[in-house]
Scaffold this motif. Structure first.
Motif, PDB file in Angstrom:
ATOM      1  N   LEU A  21      35.749  47.799  40.535  1.00 29.88           N
ATOM      2  CA  LEU A  21      35.529  47.520  39.118  1.00 29.88           C
ATOM      3  C   LEU A  21      36.361  46.336  38.638  1.00 29.88           C
ATOM      4  O   LEU A  21      35.923  45.561  37.788  1.00 29.88           O
ATOM      5  CB  LEU A  21      35.854  48.769  38.292  1.00 29.88           C
ATOM      6  CG  LEU A  21      34.903  49.957  38.495  1.00 29.88           C
ATOM      7  CD1 LEU A  21      35.398  51.177  37.723  1.00 29.88           C
ATOM      8  CD2 LEU A  21      33.489  49.586  38.039  1.00 29.88           C
ATOM      9  N   ILE A  22      37.578  46.190  39.180  1.00 28.90           N
ATOM     10  CA  ILE A  22      38.401  45.021  38.839  1.00 28.90           C
ATOM     11  C   ILE A  22      37.710  43.750  39.309  1.00 28.90           C
ATOM     12  O   ILE A  22      37.615  42.761  38.566  1.00 28.90           O
ATOM     13  CB  ILE A  22      39.802  45.137  39.481  1.00 28.90           C
ATOM     14  CG1 ILE A  22      40.587  46.283  38.829  1.00 28.90           C
ATOM     15  CG2 ILE A  22      40.562  43.820  39.332  1.00 28.90           C
ATOM     16  CD1 ILE A  22      41.912  46.570  39.511  1.00 28.90           C
ATOM     17  N   ILE A  23      37.203  43.773  40.542  1.00 34.29           N
ATOM     18  CA  ILE A  23      36.494  42.603  41.078  1.00 34.29           C
ATOM     19  C   ILE A  23      35.257  42.300  40.246  1.00 34.29           C
ATOM     20  O   ILE A  23      34.962  41.143  39.931  1.00 34.29           O
ATOM     21  CB  ILE A  23      36.116  42.842  42.554  1.00 34.29           C
ATOM     22  CG1 ILE A  23      37.373  42.982  43.419  1.00 34.29           C
ATOM     23  CG2 ILE A  23      35.242  41.700  43.082  1.00 34.29           C
ATOM     24  CD1 ILE A  23      37.102  43.450  44.832  1.00 34.29           C
ATOM     25  N   LEU A  24      34.526  43.341  39.841  1.00 33.53           N
ATOM     26  CA  LEU A  24      33.335  43.163  39.019  1.00 33.53           C
ATOM     27  C   LEU A  24      33.688  42.546  37.674  1.00 33.53           C
ATOM     28  O   LEU A  24      32.997  41.641  37.183  1.00 33.53           O
ATOM     29  CB  LEU A  24      32.633  44.507  38.811  1.00 33.53           C
ATOM     30  CG  LEU A  24      31.401  44.494  37.890  1.00 33.53           C
ATOM     31  CD1 LEU A  24      30.327  43.580  38.451  1.00 33.53           C
ATOM     32  CD2 LEU A  24      30.863  45.922  37.698  1.00 33.53           C
ATOM     33  N   SER A  25      34.775  43.014  37.073  1.00 37.38           N
ATOM     34  CA  SER A  25      35.192  42.492  35.775  1.00 37.38           C
ATOM     35  C   SER A  25      35.538  41.011  35.859  1.00 37.38           C
ATOM     36  O   SER A  25      35.152  40.205  35.006  1.00 37.38           O
ATOM     37  CB  SER A  25      36.404  43.287  35.262  1.00 37.38           C
ATOM     38  OG  SER A  25      36.850  42.779  34.029  1.00 37.38           O
ATOM     39  N   VAL A  26      36.275  40.633  36.905  1.00 31.87           N
ATOM     40  CA  VAL A  26      36.665  39.232  37.086  1.00 31.87           C
ATOM     41  C   VAL A  26      35.450  38.374  37.429  1.00 31.87           C
ATOM     42  O   VAL A  26      35.298  37.251  36.941  1.00 31.87           O
ATOM     43  CB  VAL A  26      37.744  39.136  38.180  1.00 31.87           C
ATOM     44  CG1 VAL A  26      38.007  37.689  38.555  1.00 31.87           C
ATOM     45  CG2 VAL A  26      39.036  39.791  37.714  1.00 31.87           C
ATOM     46  N   SER A 130      41.668  34.851  36.185  1.00 33.99           N
ATOM     47  CA  SER A 130      40.760  35.591  37.073  1.00 33.99           C
ATOM     48  C   SER A 130      41.287  35.674  38.502  1.00 33.99           C
ATOM     49  O   SER A 130      41.437  36.773  39.067  1.00 33.99           O
ATOM     50  CB  SER A 130      39.376  34.932  37.068  1.00 33.99           C
ATOM     51  OG  SER A 130      38.769  35.048  35.812  1.00 33.99           O
ATOM     52  N   LEU A 131      41.565  34.526  39.124  1.00 28.25           N
ATOM     53  CA  LEU A 131      42.064  34.532  40.497  1.00 28.25           C
ATOM     54  C   LEU A 131      43.418  35.222  40.589  1.00 28.25           C
ATOM     55  O   LEU A 131      43.735  35.877  41.584  1.00 28.25           O
ATOM     56  CB  LEU A 131      42.159  33.099  41.024  1.00 28.25           C
ATOM     57  CG  LEU A 131      40.833  32.355  41.215  1.00 28.25           C
ATOM     58  CD1 LEU A 131      41.086  30.912  41.611  1.00 28.25           C
ATOM     59  CD2 LEU A 131      39.974  33.040  42.265  1.00 28.25           C
ATOM     60  N   ALA A 132      44.223  35.070  39.525  1.00 35.90           N
ATOM     61  CA  ALA A 132      45.537  35.697  39.516  1.00 35.90           C
ATOM     62  C   ALA A 132      45.425  37.219  39.504  1.00 35.90           C
ATOM     63  O   ALA A 132      46.221  37.918  40.142  1.00 35.90           O
ATOM     64  CB  ALA A 132      46.328  35.215  38.305  1.00 35.90           C
ATOM     65  N   ILE A 133      44.460  37.761  38.771  1.00 32.44           N
ATOM     66  CA  ILE A 133      44.268  39.218  38.729  1.00 32.44           C
ATOM     67  C   ILE A 133      43.862  39.741  40.100  1.00 32.44           C
ATOM     68  O   ILE A 133      44.341  40.788  40.553  1.00 32.44           O
ATOM     69  CB  ILE A 133      43.221  39.577  37.652  1.00 32.44           C
ATOM     70  CG1 ILE A 133      43.829  39.385  36.257  1.00 32.44           C
ATOM     71  CG2 ILE A 133      42.717  41.002  37.818  1.00 32.44           C
ATOM     72  CD1 ILE A 133      42.845  39.528  35.119  1.00 32.44           C
ATOM     73  N   VAL A 195      39.932  49.148  33.387  1.00 30.22           N
ATOM     74  CA  VAL A 195      40.151  49.152  34.834  1.00 30.22           C
ATOM     75  C   VAL A 195      41.309  48.280  35.297  1.00 30.22           C
ATOM     76  O   VAL A 195      41.897  48.559  36.350  1.00 30.22           O
ATOM     77  CB  VAL A 195      38.864  48.733  35.587  1.00 30.22           C
ATOM     78  CG1 VAL A 195      37.703  49.630  35.218  1.00 30.22           C
ATOM     79  CG2 VAL A 195      38.522  47.267  35.354  1.00 30.22           C
ATOM     80  N   ILE A 196      41.659  47.220  34.552  1.00 36.76           N
ATOM     81  CA  ILE A 196      42.752  46.361  35.006  1.00 36.76           C
ATOM     82  C   ILE A 196      44.077  47.031  34.685  1.00 36.76           C
ATOM     83  O   ILE A 196      44.334  47.389  33.529  1.00 36.76           O
ATOM     84  CB  ILE A 196      42.678  44.969  34.344  1.00 36.76           C
ATOM     85  CG1 ILE A 196      41.391  44.261  34.762  1.00 36.76           C
ATOM     86  CG2 ILE A 196      43.887  44.114  34.733  1.00 36.76           C
ATOM     87  CD1 ILE A 196      41.179  42.918  34.107  1.00 36.76           C
ATOM     88  N   PRO A 197      44.923  47.237  35.681  1.00 35.37           N
ATOM     89  CA  PRO A 197      46.181  47.974  35.445  1.00 35.37           C
ATOM     90  C   PRO A 197      47.097  47.238  34.480  1.00 35.37           C
ATOM     91  O   PRO A 197      47.131  46.009  34.425  1.00 35.37           O
ATOM     92  CB  PRO A 197      46.817  48.045  36.842  1.00 35.37           C
ATOM     93  CG  PRO A 197      45.696  47.790  37.794  1.00 35.37           C
ATOM     94  CD  PRO A 197      44.751  46.867  37.088  1.00 35.37           C
TER      95      PRO A 197
END
Length: 493
Positions: A21-26, A130-133, A195-197
């Motif tokens: 979900l984190i990857i999807l969000s980014v 984005s890449l940093a997350i 979803v992002i911590p």
């Protein structure tokens, strides 16, 4: 290559649904930002008639979005590291969605331009984080695949931009090319919020470092002036006072920025990164790959129009060949980058890219379109293989406190590569054909004129091939410094 291969052996990480979900969000963030860079282009004539705007006024709708999105990346990357990636990412979605609403309800060309500026700031905040997350919150053994999905989402946004813009404008109105972002943006913001911590709070007794306001101002000014000069050089003339002044001021601001960063206790960009070959060689290779991408994307429609005599619709279909392959390949490349050495993959990808340009430079005069299709496929494979492992190498050089800064720097280099690629190779091609009395905007009249154009394309693509060889060397040399390890930052569930 000076690094251990066992760093890249396949592992069996426990599956965490939140990672997906984190990857999807980014990925959704880069898809929307890229989509809105291209979705407007097809609608420009319609909007010009609606606002009764001049060509210069309507072109600012494009330029101001690019300017806001590229000149602030270094600033936003540093701010994101200070305020928290999650918080800054959410604010990016908020600004982008709000800017889209303002664009959709704009009642004048000036309000539309201002709204596009707000939207561009939002896209910059998303790009800077984005890449940093991914680098901070996705486990090491999954990052290559995550960067692959991120790259494919970006390519999909570019691919769908023009056709989707034409469809929405034709069947609804130009307002909806912006208003469609609102429900998507709201859903994406809610997803990211959930979803992002959250980042663990720093200890209270740790002093907050002074922000580098002079560096932020100088970097913003240097990049803005450079982009202005590059984008307007053809209109005003390369030797006109305004363009020469723009380049000179950009240069002096850049020099002042570098000198200031060396002395400032908490600089906007840690210049010591540039002592690490595992960082600056992949960054140089990234600059080259996007420069060659932009040059190819700019010149190929002219080749297909002037020398292959294709209609605009057929040109669009042929360009889709590259786009479709480029959407698929990065996912596979990213997954493979988690299992083996990313230096090896990025070097091989640059070799494939160089071969594609040399191949096309010696086959572009042959009859038919088979070799053109082959060139598109080979080049898309090379480009798609390159981006995920190269991003992996660059982001690997960051510490847990400067992912945002590094993400902003990487995206700034990408923007500059794209802009310089178009300007540089348009100039080279125009110079070659002008000397023979032809030009890229002029249909080939007779065998002599056609031969002039063929010669111009031949030499330009040879240069692109040689530049890709340089990129291959840079990718190979990245192995000298790619053995650095990065600690994982703890985060809350």
């Amino acid at each position: 290559m000076g690094h251990e291969m066992n760093d890249y052996k396949e592992s069996s990480p426990a599956k965490d649904p939140r990672d997906a979900l984190i990857i999807l969000s980014v990925a959704l963030a880069t898809f929307m930002a890229r989509l809105d860079s291209y979705i407007v282009n097809v609608s420009l004539p319609t909007m010009a008639r609606y606002f009764d705007a001049s060509l210069g006024e309507i072109s600012r709708v494009i330029f101001i979005y690019v300017l806001a999105g590229s000149s602030t990346l270094l600033l936003f990357g540093s701010l994101a590291d200070r305020t928290g990636l999650r918080r800054f990412f959410l604010w990016g979605y908020f600004l982008f969605t709000g800017g889209s609403l303002l664009c959709g309800i704009s009642g004048s060309i000036h309000m539309l331009s201002l709204s596009r500026f707000v939207q561009g700031l939002g896209s910059s905040m998303l790009a800077a984080t984005s890449l940093a997350i991914i680098s901070r919150h996705i486990p090491r053994e999954k990052r290559g695949r995550a960067f692959g999905i991120f790259t494919s989402a970006s390519a999909l946004g570019i691919t769908l931009g023009a056709p989707l813009g034409g469809f929405i404008t034709g069947f609804f109105s130009w307002h909806w090319i912006f208003l469609i972002n609102i429900p998507i943006g709201i859903a994406a913001t809610v997803m990211a919020w959930k979803v992002i911590p959250r980042q663990t709070s720093p200890e209270r007794n740790v002093p907050v470092k002074r922000f580098d306001f002079p560096g932020a101002f100088l970097s913003l000014l240097a990049i803005s002036l450079l982009l202005f000069a590059l984008n307007n050089a053809r209109e005003y003339g390369w030797t006109s006072p305004i363009i020469v002044s723009g380049f000179l001021l950009s240069f002096f601001c850049g020099v002042a920025f570098i000198m200031g960063e060396k002395r400032f206790p908490s600089p906007l960009v840690d210049l010591s990164l540039f002592r690490n070959p595992g960082f600056y060689f992949p960054l140089l290779a990234n600059f080259i790959i996007y420069m060659t991408m932009a040059a190819h994307n700019f010149l190929m429609p002219f080749y297909l129009d002037l020398l292959k005599h294709l209609t605009p619709s057929r040109i669009g279909l042929f360009l889709m060949i590259y786009s479709v392959v480029f959407v698929i390949v990065p996912v596979l490349s990213g997954k493979y980058s988690d299992r083996t050495d990313p230096v090896m993959i990025s070097t091989a990808a640059m070799l494939i890219t160089a071969f594609s340009f040399f191949f096309f430079s010696f086959t572009l005069q042959l009859q038919g379109l088979l070799f053109v299709v082959a060139f598109f496929v080979i080049r898309a494979v090379g480009n798609g293989l390159f981006v995920p492992p190269n991003n992996l190498l660059i982001m690997k050089a960051s510490s847990e406190k400067d992912e945002g800064t590094l993400s902003g720097l990487l995206n700034t280099v990408t923007y500059l590569g794209v802009t310089i690629g178009v300007v540089l190779f348009e100039t080279i091609f125009s110079q070659i054909t002008h000397e023979a009395g032809s030009g890229p905007m002029t249909a080939a009249q007779g065998p002599a004129a056609a031969q002039t154009l063929y010669s111009g394309f031949h030499y330009v693509f040879l240069v692109l091939g040689l530049m890709s060889v340089a990129g291959m060397v840079f990718s190979y040399l990245a192995g000298a410094g790619s053995n650095g390890k990065k600690k994982e930052i703890p985060h809350e569930s």
